[in-house]
Design an enzyme around this catalytic site. Sequence first.
Site, PDB file in Angstrom:
ATOM      1  CG  HIS A  20      -2.018   1.013   1.134  1.00  0.00           C
ATOM      2  ND1 HIS A  20      -3.233   0.728   0.566  1.00  0.00           N
ATOM      3  CD2 HIS A  20      -2.089   2.303   1.507  1.00  0.00           C
ATOM      4  CE1 HIS A  20      -4.011   1.796   0.615  1.00  0.00           C
ATOM      5  NE2 HIS A  20      -3.332   2.770   1.178  1.00  0.00           N
ATOM      6  CG  ASP A  22      -2.507   6.254   0.301  1.00  0.00           C
ATOM      7  OD1 ASP A  22      -3.477   6.033  -0.441  1.00  0.00           O
ATOM      8  OD2 ASP A  22      -2.417   5.806   1.461  1.00  0.00           O
ATOM      9  CD  GLU A 123      -6.769   3.164   1.626  1.00  0.00           C
ATOM     10  OE1 GLU A 123      -6.423   2.928   2.795  1.00  0.00           O
ATOM     11  OE2 GLU A 123      -6.229   4.034   0.919  1.00  0.00           O
ATOM     12  CG  HIS A 150     -10.656   4.811   3.760  1.00  0.00           C
ATOM     13  ND1 HIS A 150     -10.692   6.088   4.253  1.00  0.00           N
ATOM     14  CD2 HIS A 150      -9.342   4.451   3.725  1.00  0.00           C
ATOM     15  CE1 HIS A 150      -9.455   6.493   4.509  1.00  0.00           C
ATOM     16  NE2 HIS A 150      -8.616   5.518   4.198  1.00  0.00           N
ATOM     17  CG  HIS A 191      -8.952   1.232   6.220  1.00  0.00           C
ATOM     18  ND1 HIS A 191      -8.918   2.319   7.061  1.00  0.00           N
ATOM     19  CD2 HIS A 191      -7.923   1.396   5.350  1.00  0.00           C
ATOM     20  CE1 HIS A 191      -7.921   3.115   6.709  1.00  0.00           C
ATOM     21  NE2 HIS A 191      -7.295   2.576   5.679  1.00  0.00           N
ATOM     22  CG  HIS A 212      -2.643  -0.144   4.676  1.00  0.00           C
ATOM     23  ND1 HIS A 212      -3.653  -0.644   3.886  1.00  0.00           N
ATOM     24  CD2 HIS A 212      -3.062   1.104   5.025  1.00  0.00           C
ATOM     25  CE1 HIS A 212      -4.624   0.241   3.767  1.00  0.00           C
ATOM     26  NE2 HIS A 212      -4.287   1.311   4.461  1.00  0.00           N
ATOM     27  CG  ASP A 320      -0.875   4.083   4.877  1.00  0.00           C
ATOM     28  OD1 ASP A 320      -1.204   4.427   3.727  1.00  0.00           O
ATOM     29  OD2 ASP A 320      -1.561   4.359   5.878  1.00  0.00           O
TER      30      ASP A 320
END
Length: 392
Positions: A20, A22, A123, A150, A191, A212, A320
């Site tokens: 993961h 971003d 995500e 999420h 999540h 993650h 992350d």
Amino acid sequence: MTSQEAARELLREFPVVDGHNDLPWALREQVRYDLDARDIAADQSAHLHTDIPRLRAGGVGAQYWSVYVRTDAPDPVAATLEQIDCVRQLLTRHPEDLRPALTAADMEAARGEGRIASLMGAEGGHSIANSLGTLRGLYGLGVRYLTLTHNDNVDWADSATDEPKAGGLTAFGREVVREMNRLGMLVDLSHVAATTMRDALDASSAPVIFSHSSARSVCDHPRNVPDDVLERLPANGGMAMVTFVPKFVLQAAVDWTAEADENMRAHGFHHLDTTAQAMTVHRAFEERHPRPVATVSTVADHLDHMREAAGIDHLGIGGDYDGTAFTPDGLADVSGYPNLLAELLDRGWSKADLAKLTWKNAVRVLDAAQDVARGLQATRSPSNARIEDLDR
């Protein structure tokens, strides 16, 4: 040979598959996808956790790029398509370093070529807007995992950080999992609420992942994975990819964050408010109460425990990066993975163990999910189930 040298030597053969990152969202937020303004072929350490030189320095061989969008986006499907387009632009701009990857075979081909296999993960189930047709569309565009939620619930699944509503997965949520299995799309349980984790494991005929997440018993945060769920991964064949976010791995940081959020609310601000007035309040709190700092050792503690609970064949890494404002000492950006491996070597992890952690487990899990899909596609047609029919 030092532990650091041994770690770097291992990464040359078995590089990191990170679950993961971003970067696409950071590029959206910082420069509205102006990739000249954030050219990742050059050092972007003043702005980002991620660029190609630091990916190379960190021994990254495959990256799942998150195509995340906010749950309150006016049109989450369109925003997700923009994120996918960002990843595609990155691949077009940097073909010598980044290789598109859709399968485990693609990942191995990239490793053989010395390029970084680039996969995508969406995500949050809000990105499919309650539509299995949209789910299939995202798969067709290259998305290889979907995180079921999420930070907020979706209509068919409970999030770890929202008030329970469905009690886990609804009937439509189970149908989403089954259709993901049929496609070969990994079910990502980061999540989601623990009830959703358990329901998804019951519903899935393919390995699941946590792209993650860390261990709940080491750091009591609802984003982390309870031991009973970790213990189910061997039977499922899936994997949990440890994350580096301090407020998910360090109990002192969890407690500090709760106090900081309460301080914001006491002053009339939402805890995520970043206006000048809100940040003045937050900075004053931080001056009085310094932020706790996680370290490489903090993350290694999670991996030690997760290994005991799930076994070495079911672990991975999902940092992350560019999705968190703070990182542990020694893991400041994507160049830091050798520091974690060196710490694990010092704790007695073998090179064979680390090869599974960095590369082999993630490749195996994707390959297994796609093998399950081949079998299901021979016996099952695409589902056209609608949420209004299943969740009345």
